[in-house]
Design an enzyme around this catalytic site. Structure first.
Site, PDB file in Angstrom:
ATOM      1  N   ASP A 211      -5.922  -0.131  -0.993  1.00  0.00           N
ATOM      2  CA  ASP A 211      -6.111   0.965  -1.942  1.00  0.00           C
ATOM      3  C   ASP A 211      -7.476   0.875  -2.608  1.00  0.00           C
ATOM      4  O   ASP A 211      -7.677   0.077  -3.524  1.00  0.00           O
ATOM      5  CB  ASP A 211      -5.006   0.928  -2.995  1.00  0.00           C
ATOM      6  CG  ASP A 211      -5.041   2.126  -3.936  1.00  0.00           C
ATOM      7  OD1 ASP A 211      -5.857   3.041  -3.695  1.00  0.00           O
ATOM      8  OD2 ASP A 211      -4.270   2.149  -4.914  1.00  0.00           O
TER       9      ASP A 211
ATOM     10  N   ASP B 192     -10.324   7.419  -1.319  1.00  0.00           N
ATOM     11  CA  ASP B 192      -9.150   6.682  -1.779  1.00  0.00           C
ATOM     12  C   ASP B 192      -8.199   6.388  -0.619  1.00  0.00           C
ATOM     13  O   ASP B 192      -7.448   7.263  -0.181  1.00  0.00           O
ATOM     14  CB  ASP B 192      -8.427   7.489  -2.861  1.00  0.00           C
ATOM     15  CG  ASP B 192      -7.249   6.756  -3.461  1.00  0.00           C
ATOM     16  OD1 ASP B 192      -7.009   5.598  -3.082  1.00  0.00           O
ATOM     17  OD2 ASP B 192      -6.562   7.336  -4.315  1.00  0.00           O
TER      18      ASP B 192
END
Length: 454
Positions: free
Chosen positions: A86, A289
């Site tokens: 992440d 992201d």
């Protein structure tokens, strides 16, 4: 933690976190940690590793799994854990038996921390973790534990405390080191519609000082550079450090200065181009992201995209169809088997960052083929999930690209890449995956004290 729909990390303001103090006070006595400060100086490690990298094979896919993960070994003796990669958050955390108040079924048993591994609230890593809390987090006693609470855009929540333990790592120069790094010990997880998770936690790769890579840099082990290559066929690789950064062929653009404040990677404002035609949508705030399966545009950009796509498809042999996978889907005269069957009907989308940096999203990087044989749009309306004006470049649009976040030079780069093989290696992916995830046999041995070489 299941990642479908998770877009980015949002720090939650909280006061005191009484719950976490109660849950952990029985496990870790404050007195035992009064003198347990980390000696985080570059003198602990030879500096010849600063130009080296660590490589991890990636597993997962956009559809149907909706997440990508790496395997890391943590603790002494080391045990494997699957972590959701992440770049939209910087805290790494694992489900933790300390004891576990509420944990989800995961691939491995919850991590069991050593009683002396607690990070105090007075340590710099705790301050870095709470830098966005607007002074709402109070460290009243410097020996108190460092609590955390993180919430994601899909309403998933993790409560826990920071601990520090061994992370065995093998570098590309052949050396193996075992630094003690800080991470979240999550003993209370709240997940909407909980199901068995295929990962044990999250590997936070944002640009905050509490990230694993930032900690490695402060120890003098590697430069603060992160790269990932996600394969459209599933899998790929992730690396820390700059040893694998190509010397040419990469499109570089400066990181937005504002992105460093909110721990996200942003190449700055973008203009949306459909094919070769400007859509008139400019000034888009974009972040990269890997914590988001799909790409999200704000309402203006999304409407412009949908209008252009529908106009293109008016004379194509596709019909709108309902599919539970995604909101906007089409069917053909017969079920599609792959993106190759249908990409000819769609047009590349480009985000233009200034005059030279163009991020091209080909149809195969914004479409999926569902289990029903339909084709669906993997660019979603961000306003429907509370993103407002934020635009997210998620996993689907990062496929088959080497993407590099150079925090040393404050720049982001990307280049087309075959992500199906690990860099500079000849062995097949399965063998290499096994070798790296077991840290070249370390799992079968007792580790020496942390901060010492094998």
């Amino acid at each position: 933690m299941e990642k479908k729909g998770k877009v980015m990390m949002m720090w939650v303001l909280f006061l005191g976190l009484v719950l976490s103090s109660c849950c952990f006070s029985g496990c870790f006595a404050a007195e035992q940690n009064r003198n347990k400060q980390t000696k985080s100086t570059t003198a602990l490690f030879p500096l010849d590793r600063i130009g080296s990298s660590v490589v991890f094979p990636i597993r997962g896919n956009v559809y149907p799994d909706g997440y990508y993960y790496v395997a890391l070994t943590i603790g002494n003796p080391p045990k494997p854990y699957f972590l959701d990669i992440d770049t939209g958050s910087d805290l790494t955390w694992l489900q933790c038996d300390a004891p576990c108040v509420r944990c989800n079924k995961a691939p491995h048993p919850p991590f069991r921390p050593n009683k002396n591994s607690l990070v105090s609230c007075s340590e710099p890593i705790c301050a870095a973790l709470h830098v966005m809390d607007d002074d709402n987090y109070k460290c009243e006693d410097p020996h108190d534990q460092c609590d955390y609470e993180v919430e994601y855009a899909d309403q998933a929540l993790s409560l826990g405390v920071l601990v520090r333990d061994a992370f065995p790592l093998r570098f590309t120069n052949g050396s193996i080191v075992i630094p003690r790094l800080g991470f979240g010990c999550g003993y209370d997880q709240h997940v909407p519609n909980p199901t068995a998770s295929k990962t044990d936690g999250v590997l936070g790769l944002g640009n905050g000082d509490s990230s694993i890579v930032s900690q490695l840099r402060k120890l003098g082990l590697t430069r603060n550079v992160i790269g990932h290559c996600i394969s459209g066929r599933g899998g790929g690789f992730l690396f820390f450090g700059d040893a694998l950064v190509p010397s040419s062929g990469v499109v570089w653009t400066p990181m937005s200065r504002s992105s460093s404040a909110d721990k996200h990677y942003s190449p700055g404002p973008a203009e949306l181009v459909y094919g070769t035609k400007p859509t008139g949508v400019k000034g888009l705030l974009v972040i990269f992201d890997t914590g988001s399966t799909y790409t999200y545009f704000n309402l203006q950009a999304y409407q412009a995209l949908i209008s252009s796509v529908r106009k293109d498809l008016t004379k194509m042999p596709l019909k709108v169809v309902d599919d539970n996978a995604l909101p906007v889907c089409w069917k053909g005269t017969k079920p599609f088997k792959s993106i190759q069957d249908v990409k000819k009907y769609f047009t590349p989308v480009t985000l233009s960052f200034g005059k030279k940096a163009r991020f091209v999203i080909p149809p195969e990087a914004y479409l999926i083929i569902t289990s029903n044989g339909n084709v669906c749009l993997g660019i979603l309306n961000g306003s429907e999930v509370g993103l407002e004006n934020l635009n997210i470049i998620g996993d689907i649009s990062l496929q088959d690209l080497l993407v590099i976040y150079d925090n040393e030079k404050q720049q982001i780069g990307w280049a087309p890449k075959d992500c199906n093989r690990l860099p500079n290696r000849d062995r097949d992916d399965e063998d290499l995956f096994q070798a790296y995830t077991t840290n070249m046999g370390i799992l079968t041995e007792q580790l020496p004290p942390a901060n010492e070489e094998l």
